[in-house]
Each structure stands twice: as structure tokens, then as C-alpha cells.
Write an enzyme that holds these catalytic residues in place. Structure first.
Site, PDB file in Angstrom:
ATOM      1  N   ARG A   1       0.664  -1.144   0.026  1.00 45.04           N
ATOM      2  CA  ARG A   1       0.337   0.222  -0.330  1.00 45.04           C
ATOM      3  C   ARG A   1       0.896   1.001  -0.537  1.00 45.04           C
ATOM      4  NH1 ARG A   1      -5.212   0.990   3.171  1.00 45.04           N
ATOM      5  NH2 ARG A   1      -5.889  -0.389   1.761  1.00 45.04           N
TER       6      ARG A   1
ATOM      7  N   HIS B   1      -7.005   0.499  -6.688  1.00 45.11           N
ATOM      8  CA  HIS B   1      -7.142  -0.405  -5.641  1.00 45.11           C
ATOM      9  C   HIS B   1      -7.894  -1.770  -5.964  1.00 45.11           C
ATOM     10  CE1 HIS B   1      -7.818  -1.308  -1.005  1.00 45.11           C
ATOM     11  NE2 HIS B   1      -9.203  -0.552  -1.223  1.00 45.11           N
TER      12      HIS B   1
ATOM     13  N   CYS C   1     -16.543   1.466   0.001  1.00 47.44           N
ATOM     14  CA  CYS C   1     -15.243   0.817   0.432  1.00 47.44           C
ATOM     15  C   CYS C   1     -14.325   1.003   1.809  1.00 47.44           C
ATOM     16  CB  CYS C   1     -14.176   0.895  -0.607  1.00 47.44           C
ATOM     17  SG  CYS C   1     -13.515   2.724  -0.373  1.00 47.44           S
TER      18      CYS C   1
HETATM   19  N1  NVA Z   1      -9.638   6.667  -1.899  1.00 47.78           N
HETATM   20  C1  NVA Z   1      -9.594   6.469  -0.680  1.00 47.78           C
HETATM   21  C2  NVA Z   1     -10.122   4.474  -0.284  1.00 47.78           C
HETATM   22  C3  NVA Z   1      -9.447   4.181   0.895  1.00 47.78           C
HETATM   23  C4  NVA Z   1      -9.556   2.769   0.863  1.00 47.78           C
HETATM   24  C5  NVA Z   1      -8.426   6.342  -0.079  1.00 47.78           C
HETATM   25  O1  NVA Z   1      -7.356   6.260  -1.395  1.00 47.78           O
HETATM   26  O2  NVA Z   1      -8.205   6.405   0.572  1.00 47.78           O
HETATM   27  N1   CP Z   2     -10.965  -0.129   1.963  1.00 46.31           N
HETATM   28  C1   CP Z   2     -10.365  -0.366   2.327  1.00 46.31           C
HETATM   29  O1   CP Z   2      -8.791  -0.697   1.684  1.00 46.31           O
HETATM   30  O2   CP Z   2     -10.085  -0.327   3.772  1.00 46.31           O
HETATM   31  P1   CP Z   2      -8.638  -0.233   4.702  1.00 46.31           P
HETATM   32  O3   CP Z   2      -7.822   1.056   4.546  1.00 46.31           O
HETATM   33  O4   CP Z   2      -9.109   0.132   5.415  1.00 46.31           O
HETATM   34  O5   CP Z   2      -7.743  -1.216   4.588  1.00 46.31           O
END
Ligand code: NVA
Ligand code: CP
Length: 316
Positions: A106, A133, A265
Site C-alpha cells: 500500500r 485499488h 469501500c
Molecule cells: N479513496 C480512498 C480509499 C480508501 C480505502 C483513499 O485512497 O484514501
Molecule cells: N477499503 C479499504 O481498503 O480499507 P482500509 O483502508 O481499512 O484497508
């Protein structure tokens, strides 16, 4: 894919040829409790997960999913390892490949997960970058298959970024029409959109963009939103105001099919992009989506790290 070929998952269209089966595999496995005790395709393998940003769902679903498949999960928080401080991404990938059988990452910039994948000799899975994602979209398409009215389209209301990109790529690949509403200036990435158009031309599905949320959700089977300001964007102070009129509330969802499903999500910022009345309503499937992260990733991990075992179960 042959079992000896290293394959990465950086964006969901990397798995386009087998995506339908990967999702069906996950649904079958989730409901096939009799096999859970004995199916250990990651036995003897270690899967490391690097996090540069916080995570609840991704971290827990990978740790539990890898353990259930017989593997050893390792969580590597960026602050605790040398990456980014005294070691390059390439050197980190080369070293980790000597210990691990798969790496999830990540990161902030998508180029970083691309670089890790270039140098790693073991499969790399994008666990969220600014652009994609993919694991989220695999879980989401599982939930759509399980719960949504197949007659309607998938409507997106919000930012045209990472979560939307993979939802659209995966949804179109599986034949769903996608209508998205974003504020002006927050439209999806043009390269991702052209990949979407390419997929749509093969499956016969349609993708339509607008800046009007009502237009997107009219007769929708699925309404999906995400937080307005993503991780790493907190410094963009005027972003929030651009989302006026983009809240998913009871007034907006009244334009969808009566049996529409609400998706997010998570984490959700209640009272911002969605109201309590919608996210807590019987139409909301956000917890099924979250749980599906684990089942979808178990299918993806088996596919990438023990392809023979994945095929053997697929054909059972
Ligand atoms: N668009 C959000 C998704 C989090 C799971 C982010 O990148 O923070
Ligand atoms: N939806 C998602 O990726 O959640 P987290 O940021 O908690 O991993």
C-alpha cells in the site's frame, strides 16, 4: 497463465482473462465450508505486506486470509523498515524476494508499486495506490454478484480516483454498465478511461460520465461512493467544497431502483459523503463488501502464488 510465470496485480485489468473465474472461485470457496480445514495452498509460504498508509480492512483481511490458506503473513509498516529512508524500492524488493513468496504493497504514488513489481521476483499485489485499488474491486464485484439486481447499472457518485478506477474496469469486464458522476475537475484518469472503453467494446457494456449525481443514479442497481478527500490528499484544502451536492442521502437514492444496493469501500465519513440513513439502511451491503475482501484476496493469492492449486479447486 502457467504456474512458473510470475504475475503481479497492480490494477484489476491485469487479471482480466481470469477475472470472472477469480470472483466465482471466491464465492464458491466462501460457501464451501467443508474444504476450509484442508485447503492449504500457501503451506510453507510467507506473504509480506508493506503499508505506507493506515489500513484496517486490507491489513486484517490479508493477515487472516494468508493464515487460513496455510501461509505465514508478515505486516511491514513503512516506519519500521528501511524502505524510503535508507533503502530504495528496488533493493527492498530484491531482498524481500529472497524471504517471501508474495508481497502486498500500500503506497502513495502508483509508480512505487510498479517499481517494486519490476524488481521483485515474487508476485506483487497492489494493496491501494493513488491510482488503483484492485483487491477492493474484486471484493466489490463478488458483493454485486451476490446481492445486486443484474438488470441495473453500477452508479458511482464521488471522486474519480483509485476505488472508482478498478470498480469501473472490473464492472465493465463482467458486463455491467457503469455511470459515474464526479465534480468538475475530478473526472477519472484518462488512461484508465481508455482502458475502460477498450474493455467495454469487448463485453458490450457501456460507461457514461456526468457531473450530475441524479443522472448517474437514475434506475441504478448499485450506488457506490467513497470519501471525498483520500489519504495523502489532506493538503488539498479546496477539494471538500467541490463535492457540494454529491452526498448520497435519501433524496438521491430515491432515483435508483427500489432494491438498489448501497456500497462503500469504507472507512466512511458519515454525514459527509453518505448519511446514516443510507449506510445503515437495509439496502446497504457495506459489511458484506468488507468481509469479501478476505475471500477475494484468498482467490487472488492462490491464483498468483499456487496457480495449479487454484485451477484444481476451480475445476472441482
Ligand atoms: N479513496 C480512498 C480509499 C480508501 C480505502 C483513499 O485512497 O484514501
Ligand atoms: N477499503 C479499504 O481498503 O480499507 P482500509 O483502508 O481499512 O484497508
Amino acid at each position: 497463465m502457467s504456474n512458473n510465470e510470475k504475475k503481479d496485480l497492480l490494477a484489476i485489468d491485469d487479471l482480466i482473462d481470469d477475472l470472472d473465474d477469480i470472483i466465482n472461485w471466491a464465492i464458491k470457496y466462501k460457501n464451501d465450508e467443508s474444504i476450509h480445514q484442508d485447503f492449504k495452498p500457501l503451506d510453507g509460504m510467507a506473504i509480506g505486506s508493506i503499508y505506507e498508509k493506515p489500513s484496517t480492512r486490507t491489513r486484517v483481511s490479508f493477515e487472516v486470509g494468508v493464515s487460513r490458506l496455510g501461509g505465514q503473513p508478515l505486516t511491514l509498516l513503512a516506519n519500521d523498515i528501511q524502505l524510503g529512508k535508507s533503502e530504495s524500492i528496488g533493493d527492498t524488493a530484491a531482498v524481500l524476494s529472497r524471504f517471501l513468496d508474495g508481497i502486498t504493497y500500500r503506497c502513495f504514488g502508483h509508480a512505487d508499486v510498479e517499481e517494486l513489481a519490476r524488481t521483485s521476483t515474487v508476485p506483487v499485489i497492489n494493496a491501494l495506490s493513488d491510482l488503483h485499488h484492485p483487491c477492493q474491486s474484486a471484493a466489490d464485484l463478488m458483493a454485486i454478484r451476490e446481492h445486486a439486481n443484474p438488470e441495473g447499472h453500477i452508479a458511482w457518485v464521488g471522486d474519480g480516483n483509485n476505488v472508482f478506477h478498478d470498480l469501473a474496469l472490473a464492472g465493465l469486464a463482467l458486463g455491467y454498465d457503469v455511470k459515474y458522476a464526479t465534480p468538475v475537475g475530478m473526472e477519472p484518469d484518462s488512461n484508465v478511461l481508455s482502458r475502460c472503453e477498450d474493455i467495454a467494446s469487448k463485453t458490450g457494456a457501456k460507461i457514461i460520465g456526468t457531473n450530475d449525481p441524479i443522472e448517474a443514479v437514475k434506475n441504478a442497481a448499485v450506488i457506490y461512493t467513497d470519501i471525498f478527500v483520500s489519504m495523502g490528499e489532506e493538503h488539498i484544502t479546496d477539494k471538500f467544497s467541490a463535492f457540494e451536492g454529491f452526498q448520497v442521502n435519501e433524496e438521491l437514492v430515491a432515483h435508483a431502483y427500489h432494491d438498489y444496493v448501497f456500497m462503500h469501500c469504507l472507512p466512511a465519513h458519515r454525514g459527509e459523503e453518505v448519511t446514516d440513513a443510507v449506510i445503515d439502511s437495509p439496502n446497504s451491503i457495506v459489511l458484506d463488501q468488507a468481509e469479501n475482501r478476505m475471500w477475494a484476496q484468498m482467490s487472488i493469492l492462490t491464483y498468483l502464488c499456487n496457480n495449479d492449486a487454484w485451477h484444481a479447486y476451480n475445476e472441482m
